[in-house]
Every structure is written in structure tokens, then in C-alpha cells.
Scaffold this active site. Structure first.
Site, PDB file in Angstrom:
ATOM      1  N   TRP A 207      11.496  11.496  -5.493  1.00 14.05           N
ATOM      2  CA  TRP A 207      10.173  11.864  -5.995  1.00 14.05           C
ATOM      3  C   TRP A 207      10.043  13.368  -6.155  1.00 14.05           C
ATOM      4  O   TRP A 207       9.391  13.843  -7.101  1.00 14.05           O
ATOM      5  CB  TRP A 207       9.081  11.294  -5.097  1.00 14.05           C
TER       6      TRP A 207
ATOM      7  N   ASP B  11       3.036  16.355  -1.631  1.00  9.67           N
ATOM      8  CA  ASP B  11       2.907  14.963  -2.031  1.00  9.67           C
ATOM      9  C   ASP B  11       2.960  14.144  -0.745  1.00  9.67           C
ATOM     10  O   ASP B  11       3.996  14.039  -0.104  1.00  9.67           O
ATOM     11  CB  ASP B  11       4.056  14.588  -2.967  1.00  9.67           C
TER      12      ASP B  11
ATOM     13  N   LYS C 155      -0.143   2.984  -0.664  1.00 12.09           N
ATOM     14  CA  LYS C 155       0.659   2.859   0.555  1.00 12.09           C
ATOM     15  C   LYS C 155      -0.253   2.652   1.769  1.00 12.09           C
ATOM     16  O   LYS C 155      -0.178   1.634   2.436  1.00 12.09           O
ATOM     17  CB  LYS C 155       1.502   4.122   0.777  1.00 12.09           C
TER      18      LYS C 155
END
Length: 362
Positions: free
Chosen positions: A102, A170, A194
Site C-alpha cells: 500500500w 495511512d 477494517k
């Protein structure tokens, strides 16, 4: 209906009590005679949902008053572009610590708008070192990190010391899983799917002084100031996702807040790590100090064994354990709503599978 043990990395397991409440209110929210999905985002009823969600998030994360809380769309992937459009605007330089897939995607987007320096740990798949002010360009507009790496199963055990350079994080895969000091950051962003709720809403927590630095050419929908001025209501927000998120935040508060959630998460992770570490069949290669408490990859040395494990686990109702295609093996995601009993089912199955395998060999 029997619910399975859902170890998906996202969208992920949600609290059963939240799902039951959403089911109960689906046709008639709070006496309005309609679902939240049907409700105008300009209505007083939805305004209250938004305000309560923000207030809960501020309370749980102890967000200071000089930070804005924004509810956006586009997932963390859109933030890969929004961050540089808004912050890479003074010296057009930023440092990105490359710890996984990511972070790599974030780097690719930021590189389109400025000069990006990539800082790569020696062994990024297994260990993340400490960083101090000398690790970064003195004139960087910001430093970007991915605090928890969903695919690789690593996490920052110690935040970089960036001095006066804004730290951008992030936090999609572990926000609200453990206590943090928001004052250490300039900006935090997280996709909800999540720990916060269903897919569709992205939370951005951004310091006031960083909200009006955007490029003059920045598209209106990519400018943080657009959402600051309009209280996240410039266009129609993901209303139902925000509603579910509000209930998830209420659930966390009722449990005792982030302090209690962190204790529970560390206990669940320890159960699984201890089982893997004691196994002669499965391994986790991440250095103990950088092990994620949310995403735990493990693997056998033989790919056929991995496939057999996944097949038999699925038959037992242990779902979504297949590791990311880039790393293979297995991965168990133990997000906030993952029940203790489901983690116990997994650890028991790992031991059972290993005993059966040893018996076959002998």
C-alpha cells in the site's frame, strides 16, 4: 443461521450487535418511517448521525480541537492522491517510508505531483527500524507512513520522529485498535472497512493549518478545504456507511474505549502468535517487535500443505484465511470485532491440523 469465523482482511467482521440493530432499524430509523438509506443527507435526522459519529470519534481518539474530522469517499486509495494535492505544495518534496504494497501505491500517486524520496528498510517484509529527524529531508513537505501493513503483517512499533515536518499516516487497517496520540500527526486517513464499519466511508483527521495549502489546480473534490467548509456535506456522503460507523463507535465506547479494545486485541494476537511460534509446521517471519496485532500471516514450507490447510479450514467454517496473492500462505485478520471464540477455533484447528499431519508422517 450459523455465522462463520470471518478472518477477511476487509471488508471485515462487524459486531453482531451492530448488525442486529441495523436490521431492526432498516425500515424505520428512529421513528422516521424510512431507512437511513432513503434519508436526505440534508435532513436533521442525518445531521445528528453525522454529528454523533464525529463526536464519538473525537472522544475515542482524543482528537484535539485544532484537527478537523472529515468523512469522505474513495477509500484510502483516493487519499494517495488527495494528500499530495493538498500538502506537496511548498517545496514539492516528500519522504515516503516504503514498508509494503500500500505504501508502494501511495508513492506511485504522489510521484506524479512532486519529488518523492523513498526510504526503504533493509528488510521491509520482516522489520521496520526506528527513524529520527536526520532520516528525512529537512525541507520535506511531509513524511508518509503506512502504520500497519495488511498484506505483510508488519507495523510501526515506534513512530518516526519527524520534528516539525508533518507526519502523514495511512491507518486503514488498525485505526482504533490501539491508543495513539493524534498530536504526533499532521494527517491521518483510514478506510472504514477494517475497524470502523462497512466499505464506503473514509475518515480523514487533519490539522487545521494543513487544510488550505492545496495546489490552485487541485480539483474541488480533492481539496480538503471543500469538506472543511461544508462539514463533509459538499456532495451526498455515504450515508448508510456513516450510520453503521456511528454504531460501531458506540459499541467501542460501551466496551470501555480504545484502552480496553487494545488489551483485547493484544490478547487475541498473542494466542495466535504463540500457536504459530510453537508449531513445527507453520511460521511467521516478522520480527516480534514489528508484528501486527491486526493482520497475522503464516505459512508452511510446502505449498500443497497451505492449500490443504485452507481447504480444511474452510470446511470448518474458518473463512477468508488465504494470504494475499503477492505473498501466499495464510493470513488471519483479527480486527476489533473478531470474537475471542473465533480466534480460539483457529488456534485449535492449527494444532489439530499439525497433529494429523504428524500422524500421517509416522
Amino acid at each position: 443461521m450459523t455465522r462463520v469465523a470471518n478472518f477477511s482482511a476487509g471488508p471485515s467482521v462487524l459486531p453482531v450487535s451492530v448488525l442486529e440493530r441495523a436490521q431492526k432499524e432498516l425500515l424505520n430509523y428512529n421513528g422516521t418511517g424510512m431507512s437511513v438509506m432513503e434519508m436526505s443527507h440534508r435532513s436533521q435526522d442525518f445531521q445528528e448521525i453525522m454529528e454523533e459519529a464525529e463526536a464519538l470519534l473525537r472522544e475515542l481518539l482524543k482528537i484535539p480541537d485544532n484537527f478537523h474530522v472529515l468523512f469522505l469517499q474513495g477509500g484510502a486509495s483516493l487519499q494517495f492522491s488527495m494528500v499530495p494535492f493538498n500538502l506537496l505544495t511548498t517545496n514539492h518534496k516528500a519522504d515516503y517510508i516504503m514498508t509494503g504494497s500500500w505504501a508502494k501505491k501511495a508513492i506511485a500517486e504522489a510521484s506524479k505531483l512532486g519529488d518523492i524520496t523513498i526510504i526503504t528498510p533493509t528488510n521491509p517484509l520482516t522489520e521496520i527500524p526506528s527513524y529520527n529527524q536526520e532520516s528525512f529531508q529537512f525541507d520535506a513537505d511531509y513524511v508518509h507512513i503506512t502504520t500497519n501493513n495488511t498484506i505483510e503483517g508488519t507495523r510501526f512499533s515506534e513512530l518516526p520522529n519527524t520534528g516539525t515536518i508533518p507526519l502523514v499516516a495511512d491507518m486503514s487497517s488498525h485505526i482504533l485498535s490501539e491508543e495513539i496520540d493524534v498530536n504526533q500527526f499532521g494527517l491521518i486517513y483510514a478506510g472504514a472497512q477494517k475497524n470502523l464499519g462497512p466499505a464506503g466511508v473514509t475518515v480523514v483527521i487533519v490539522r487545521e493549518d494543513l487544510t488550505n495549502k492545496a495546489f490552485t489546480s487541485c480539483p474541488t473534490m480533492l481539496n480538503y478545504q471543500t469538506y472543511v467548509k461544508n462539514q463533509s456535506l459538499f456532495n451526498t456522503p455515504p450515508t448508510f456507511a456513516i450510520y453503521i460507523m456511528k454504531m460501531v463507535l458506540e459499541w467501542i465506547k460501551e466496551l470501555g474505549g480504545v484502552t480496553v479494545i487494545e488489551q483485547q486485541n493484544k490478547k487475541k494476537a498473542k494466542w495466535l502468535y504463540d500457536t504459530i511460534d510453537q508449531s513445527k509446521l507453520f511460521n511467521n517471519h516478522v520480527h516480534p517487535k514489528n508484528r501486527s496485532i491486526m493482520n497475522i500471516p503464516f505459512t508452511a514450507d510446502c505449498e500443497d500443505l497451505n492449500k490443504e490447510f485452507l481447504q480444511k479450514a474452510d470446511e470448518k467454517g474458518l473463512k477468508n484465511l488465504k494470504g494475499h496473492r503477492s505473498v501466499g500462505g495464510m493470513r488471519a485478520s483479527l480486527y476489533n470485532a473478531m470474537p475471542f471464540e473465533d480466534v480460539k477455533k483457529l488456534t485449535d484447528f492449527i494444532k489439530e491440523f499439525e497433529r494429523t499431519y504428524q500422524q500421517v508422517l509416522t
